[in-house]
Write a protein that holds these residues in place. Structure first.
Motif, PDB file in Angstrom:
ATOM      1  N   TYR A 199       0.834  -1.198   0.000  1.00  0.00           N
ATOM      2  CA  TYR A 199       0.000   0.000   0.000  1.00  0.00           C
ATOM      3  C   TYR A 199       0.872   1.252   0.000  1.00  0.00           C
ATOM      4  N   ASP A 200       0.395   2.308  -0.668  1.00  0.00           N
ATOM      5  CA  ASP A 200       1.108   3.582  -0.617  1.00  0.00           C
ATOM      6  C   ASP A 200       0.750   4.295   0.690  1.00  0.00           C
ATOM      7  N   PRO A 201       1.552   5.293   1.096  1.00  0.00           N
ATOM      8  CA  PRO A 201       1.320   5.954   2.382  1.00  0.00           C
ATOM      9  C   PRO A 201      -0.086   6.530   2.533  1.00  0.00           C
ATOM     10  N   GLU A 202      -0.637   7.082   1.471  1.00  0.00           N
ATOM     11  CA  GLU A 202      -1.979   7.665   1.573  1.00  0.00           C
ATOM     12  C   GLU A 202      -3.012   6.606   1.927  1.00  0.00           C
ATOM     13  N   SER A 203      -2.807   5.393   1.422  1.00  0.00           N
ATOM     14  CA  SER A 203      -3.766   4.324   1.694  1.00  0.00           C
ATOM     15  C   SER A 203      -3.611   3.767   3.104  1.00  0.00           C
ATOM     16  N   LEU A 204      -2.411   3.824   3.660  1.00  0.00           N
ATOM     17  CA  LEU A 204      -2.187   3.299   5.006  1.00  0.00           C
ATOM     18  C   LEU A 204      -2.673   4.260   6.078  1.00  0.00           C
ATOM     19  N   SER A 205      -2.644   5.547   5.820  1.00  0.00           N
ATOM     20  CA  SER A 205      -3.018   6.529   6.832  1.00  0.00           C
ATOM     21  C   SER A 205      -4.457   6.325   7.290  1.00  0.00           C
ATOM     22  N   GLY A 206      -4.626   6.125   8.594  1.00  0.00           N
ATOM     23  CA  GLY A 206      -5.951   5.952   9.152  1.00  0.00           C
ATOM     24  C   GLY A 206      -6.552   4.579   8.929  1.00  0.00           C
ATOM     25  N   ARG A 207      -5.827   3.670   8.327  1.00  0.00           N
ATOM     26  CA  ARG A 207      -6.347   2.317   8.076  1.00  0.00           C
ATOM     27  C   ARG A 207      -6.236   1.481   9.355  1.00  0.00           C
ATOM     28  N   ALA A 208      -7.270   0.684   9.620  1.00  0.00           N
ATOM     29  CA  ALA A 208      -7.234  -0.203  10.783  1.00  0.00           C
ATOM     30  C   ALA A 208      -6.138  -1.247  10.608  1.00  0.00           C
ATOM     31  N   LEU A 209      -5.356  -1.461  11.649  1.00  0.00           N
ATOM     32  CA  LEU A 209      -4.271  -2.440  11.559  1.00  0.00           C
ATOM     33  C   LEU A 209      -4.808  -3.810  11.187  1.00  0.00           C
ATOM     34  N   THR A 210      -5.933  -4.206  11.758  1.00  0.00           N
ATOM     35  CA  THR A 210      -6.477  -5.540  11.499  1.00  0.00           C
ATOM     36  C   THR A 210      -6.826  -5.750  10.031  1.00  0.00           C
ATOM     37  N   SER A 211      -7.116  -4.659   9.304  1.00  0.00           N
ATOM     38  CA  SER A 211      -7.517  -4.802   7.903  1.00  0.00           C
ATOM     39  C   SER A 211      -6.364  -5.240   7.014  1.00  0.00           C
ATOM     40  N   LEU A 212      -5.130  -5.204   7.544  1.00  0.00           N
ATOM     41  CA  LEU A 212      -3.973  -5.620   6.752  1.00  0.00           C
ATOM     42  C   LEU A 212      -3.783  -7.133   6.758  1.00  0.00           C
ATOM     43  N   PHE A 213      -4.622  -7.862   7.508  1.00  0.00           N
ATOM     44  CA  PHE A 213      -4.434  -9.298   7.644  1.00  0.00           C
ATOM     45  C   PHE A 213      -5.646 -10.055   7.102  1.00  0.00           C
ATOM     46  N   ASP A 214      -5.424 -11.321   6.748  1.00  0.00           N
ATOM     47  CA  ASP A 214      -6.497 -12.069   6.100  1.00  0.00           C
ATOM     48  C   ASP A 214      -7.590 -12.427   7.096  1.00  0.00           C
ATOM     49  N   GLU A 215      -8.692 -12.961   6.559  1.00  0.00           N
ATOM     50  CA  GLU A 215      -9.874 -13.215   7.361  1.00  0.00           C
ATOM     51  C   GLU A 215      -9.617 -14.207   8.495  1.00  0.00           C
ATOM     52  N   GLU A 216      -8.763 -15.183   8.262  1.00  0.00           N
ATOM     53  CA  GLU A 216      -8.551 -16.223   9.255  1.00  0.00           C
ATOM     54  C   GLU A 216      -7.730 -15.745  10.439  1.00  0.00           C
TER      55      GLU A 216
END
Length: 540
Positions: A199-216
């Motif tokens: 992800y580029d920095p603009e997309s990471l800003s304010g993103r929930a940490l958990t959203s970076l990991f898969d469903e399981e």
């Protein structure tokens, strides 16, 4: 700072002493450091006591100076000459006065602010200055308000230095670093996290940490964050990073709290892509399983055929040579079994925990080969109240030591003594396994010192395995000669800080029966697969 009309009307800067008295009265009514200057010549005409204290000059000296002379430099921190700053402030005030009609005799325009290094070196003096013109008793004067900015600037400089250091470290370490808000969203991160996630920095800003990991594994990351915020704990574990392109990467995380007083206000974390390590471990595990399977099967073939040959010949010398073949094969089979245990130890990454030492010794002796146990006299002197901090594999280490002590002793009735005692420091416990055998060869002892060489090295994994188990719990191993002339192996183990749970089920089981040399006789050479068959996954 208010502007007011002071003194009689029509007083001007040329009125001399009368004007000076009015100006002094004006500035002395102001509680903060203040100067009054002639807007054309910049000569200082009045200074109040706080200005005298700040600038370090008495009032008489100050009134003999021009405003630019107060500082060791005649330019602002931004590099603009003080004279030009004053000129622009006066011009701005005149423009304001021309645009707005005023019904009062005291009027002012806008305020011009700047920073100025009045004194350089250490200690220096930086001031915040505010300029504006004011009509005082019918004359126009330049009023200069000052405040000490040295501490604020020094603190800001220190913070900037620390921030640059942190940023440099964050970009240097080969790990992803990040910080989360109280809501669990990303507020800061380094380039490695952006690279790993795609992800580029603009997309990471304010993103929930958990959203970076898969469903399981997203839920486990969320649970880890909850523990950090709720309990102030540092939590470590593994999850699968879901990259922007949809790739799933094994990712090792460690997350800890950011606190203000007793309150958790955020979280910081470290992440590492362990794809290469996981792939390497997986391949090594497959390789080890295949080699071990073929290793055991092929050695069973060797011992089976050799056993038949021994039975079929009448030549005692040749039979003795063949028996050496069987002994060697059995030793290699034991080596393969130890390698399986080592693989399990390394793959499980066990953590130390309180263990009762006496039950650990009992469990070790119970798992010992019954034939060896009957052959030797084993004396145990371990106090029932001793507890150590060790990994659950500790009984296997003790079993390995006792097995070696008996197996390599040619006496008819080998003697082994297992003893333990708390050391005077009360933070360490000594566990000693001593025997009356031939001792441990120097090549085997070199395992502990790292002095093995390609031409002179240990022949087995036993001491390696024991050493790895002991050091995994923070302990150490030492080899010396026993009083009976055999080996004396001392395990220095950390004393447990808490009470150990009851039950030997806390110990790791070997998961296999003790090796029996007679197992080789169970192999029937008539059942051997023809050469070239590779159903076991082996090959040359």
């Amino acid at each position: 700072m208010g502007d007011r009309d002071v003194g009689p009307e029509n007083t001007s800067p040329s009125d001399g002493a009368a004007a000076d008295g009015i100006l002094r009265a004006f500035v002395e009514a102001i509680p903060t450091p203040t100067l009054v200057c002639d807007p054309e010549t910049l000569a200082i005409r009045a200074a109040n006591p706080p200005a005298v204290d700040l600038l370090g000059h008495d009032r008489g000296t100050l009134t003999l100076m021009g405003l630019p002379d107060v500082g060791e430099t005649e330019v602002t921190v931004d590099g603009e000459p003080i004279a030009e700053v004053v000129a622009s402030a006066v011009a701005a005030d005149h423009e304001t006065a021309g645009a707005e009609a005023s019904d009062t005799e005291a009027s002012a325009g806008g305020v011009r602010r700047f920073e100025w290094d009045v004194r350089l070196g250490d200690p220096g003096l930086r001031v915040d200055a505010a300029l504006h013109t004011a009509t005082i008793a019918g004359g126009e004067w330049l009023v200069v308000g000052l405040s000490d900015a040295t501490d604020r600037v020094a603190a800001a400089t220190e913070r900037d230095g620390e921030r640059r250091l942190v940023d440099a470290l964050a970009e240097t370490v080969p790990l992803a670093l990040f910080r989360c808000t109280e809501e669990g969203t990303l507020s800061r991160w380094n380039e490695r996290l952006a690279t790993d996630s795609g992800y580029d920095p603009e997309s990471l800003s304010g993103r929930a940490l958990t959203s970076l990991f898969d469903e399981e594994t997203r839920g486990s990351v969320g649970d880890a964050l909850s523990r950090v915020y709720r309990d102030g704990e540092t939590v470590s574990g593994e999850a699968r990073l879901l990259t922007r392109s949809g790739e799933r990467l094994p990712y090792r995380l460690s997350i800890g709290p950011v606190t203000e007083g007793d309150r958790v206000v955020g979280a910081v974390g470290v992440g590492e892509d362990v794809t290469d390590a996981s792939l390497r471990e997986e391949r090594l595990a497959v390789l080890t399983r295949v080699l071990r399977h073929n290793f055991r099967n092929d050695l069973n073939v060797v011992t089976g055929f050799t056993g038949r040959a021994i039975e079929a010949i009448d030549d005692p010398e040749l039979a003795g040579q063949l028996e050496r073949v069987v002994d060697t094969a059995q030793r290699l089979l034991r080596l393969g079994e130890t390698s399986r245990k080592v693989e399990r130890l390394l793959s499980e990454h066990p953590s130390p925990r309180p263990l009762a030492l006496a039950p650990a010794v009992d469990a070790a002796l119970e798992s010992l080969d019954p034939a060896l146990r009957e052959r030797a006299a084993v004396d145990v002197d371990v106090p029932a109240d001793l507890a150590v901090s060790a990994v659950a594999f500790l009984p296997e280490a003790i079993t390995e030591l006792v097995d070696n002590a008996i197996r390599h002793n040619d006496a008819d009735a080998p003697r082994v003594r297992i003893s333990a005692a708390e050391l005077p420091s009360e933070t360490w416990v000594s566990l000693v396994v001593a025997d009356d055998g031939p001792g441990i060869p120097p090549a085997e002892r070199a395992v502990l010192t790292g002095e093995e060489t390609p031409l002179d090295h240990a022949s087995g994994l036993g001491l390696w395995y024991v050493n790895w188990i002991v050091t995994a719990g923070g302990g150490s191993l030492d080899i010396a000669e026993s009083k009976a002339g055999g080996s004396r192996i001392e395990l220095s183990l950390r004393a447990a800080e808490g009470s150990p749970p009851d039950g030997t089920d806390l110990f790791v089981s070997g998961e296999t029966e003790p090796f029996d040399p007679d197992d080789a006789g169970l192999f029937d050479p008539d059942d051997a697969e023809p050469f070239g068959s590779d159903e076991s996954g082996g090959g040359r």
